[in-house]
Scaffold this motif. Structure first.
Motif, short mmCIF file in Angstrom:
data_model
loop_
_atom_site.label_atom_id
_atom_site.label_comp_id
_atom_site.label_asym_id
_atom_site.label_seq_id
_atom_site.Cartn_x
_atom_site.Cartn_y
_atom_site.Cartn_z
N GLY A 6 -10.81 -7.03 0.27
CA GLY A 6 -11.83 -6.33 1.02
C GLY A 6 -12.61 -7.24 1.94
N HIS A 38 -11.01 2.06 2.81
CA HIS A 38 -11.12 2.27 1.36
C HIS A 38 -11.31 3.75 0.99
CE1 HIS A 38 -15.15 2.13 2.87
NE2 HIS A 38 -15.71 2.34 1.69
N TYR A 43 -5.31 4.92 -0.03
CA TYR A 43 -5.96 3.91 -0.87
C TYR A 43 -6.62 4.56 -2.09
CZ TYR A 43 -8.58 -0.09 -2.49
OH TYR A 43 -9.06 -1.10 -3.27
N VAL A 52 -13.08 -1.72 -3.57
CA VAL A 52 -12.26 -2.92 -3.48
C VAL A 52 -12.89 -3.98 -4.39
CG1 VAL A 52 -11.34 -2.54 -1.18
CG2 VAL A 52 -13.57 -3.64 -1.42
#
Length: 202
Positions: A6, A38, A43, A52
């Motif tokens: 991230g 994200h 994801y 993350v």
């Protein structure tokens, strides 16, 4: 395995520092938080809470939460040991982990997430909560300055995952422009020792 990173966010960086200290090489995929990667459906299949970092295992399953990822990697790669080698050390490291996360990392996050303009599109900001947490951060830093007196590392005679968490907190605090007070000499020297480690560049 694949590590879903991230960028500059504190928890992904915590794992990157851990990987560096353990000399573990792993495939990395970047997740751009500021672009909302994200929160995309692909994801979310990996991290249902849109957080993350995440670690994809060889069997296709996933682990989220930075310390859980670090514990898994330590189980696979026991040395150098960063989580404790005997019951007393394990408990002491865990104690400091909790202190740092609850009393330093979370207040820093509250200041940043609720007060920084860059977070406005990601957070339902409450500016008053940001302001309320600033003195909490400074108060804990002053307390920590006393605790670190005469020590090279925070909870052992060697570097551990608790030192990684402390380092990440000091770095994270720069985002909302909170510095270790100049008169906290012990803490500033400790921070400098952490900065001088090669893993600080991870």
């Amino acid at each position: 395995m694949i590590f879903y990173d991230g960028g500059g966010a504190p928890n992904p960086r915590r794992v990157r520092v851990f990987l560096s200290e353990k000399n573990i090489e792993i495939q990395i995929k970047s997740i751009d938080i500021m672009k909302g990667d994200h929160k995309k459906n692909d994801y979310k299949k990996i991290s249902p809470l849109s957080q993350v970092p995440a670690l994809e295992l060889d069997d296709g399953s996933y682990i989220t939460e930075s310390i859980a990822i670090c514990r898994y990697l330590e189980a696979l790669n026991p040395e150098p040991n960063l989580f404790g080698s005997d019951p007393s050390e394990i408990a002491n490291i865990e104690m400091w982990q909790r202190r740092l996360e609850l009393l330093l990392m979370i207040p820093i996050a509250s200041v940043f997430r609720h007060g920084h303009p860059a977070m406005a599109h990601l957070e339902d900001q409450v500016p008053e909560w940001s302001e309320a947490n600033k003195p909490k951060v400074v108060k804990f830093l002053r307390w920590l300055d006393i605790q670190i007196a005469g020590k090279e590392f925070i909870c052992s005679d060697r570097y551990t995952v608790a030192d990684i968490t402390a380092f990440i907190c000091f770095e994270f605090a720069k985002w909302p422009k909170i510095s270790i007070p100049d008169d906290c000499e012990n803490l500033n020297k400790y921070y400098k020792r952490l900065l001088d480690r090669p893993s600080a560049k991870a």
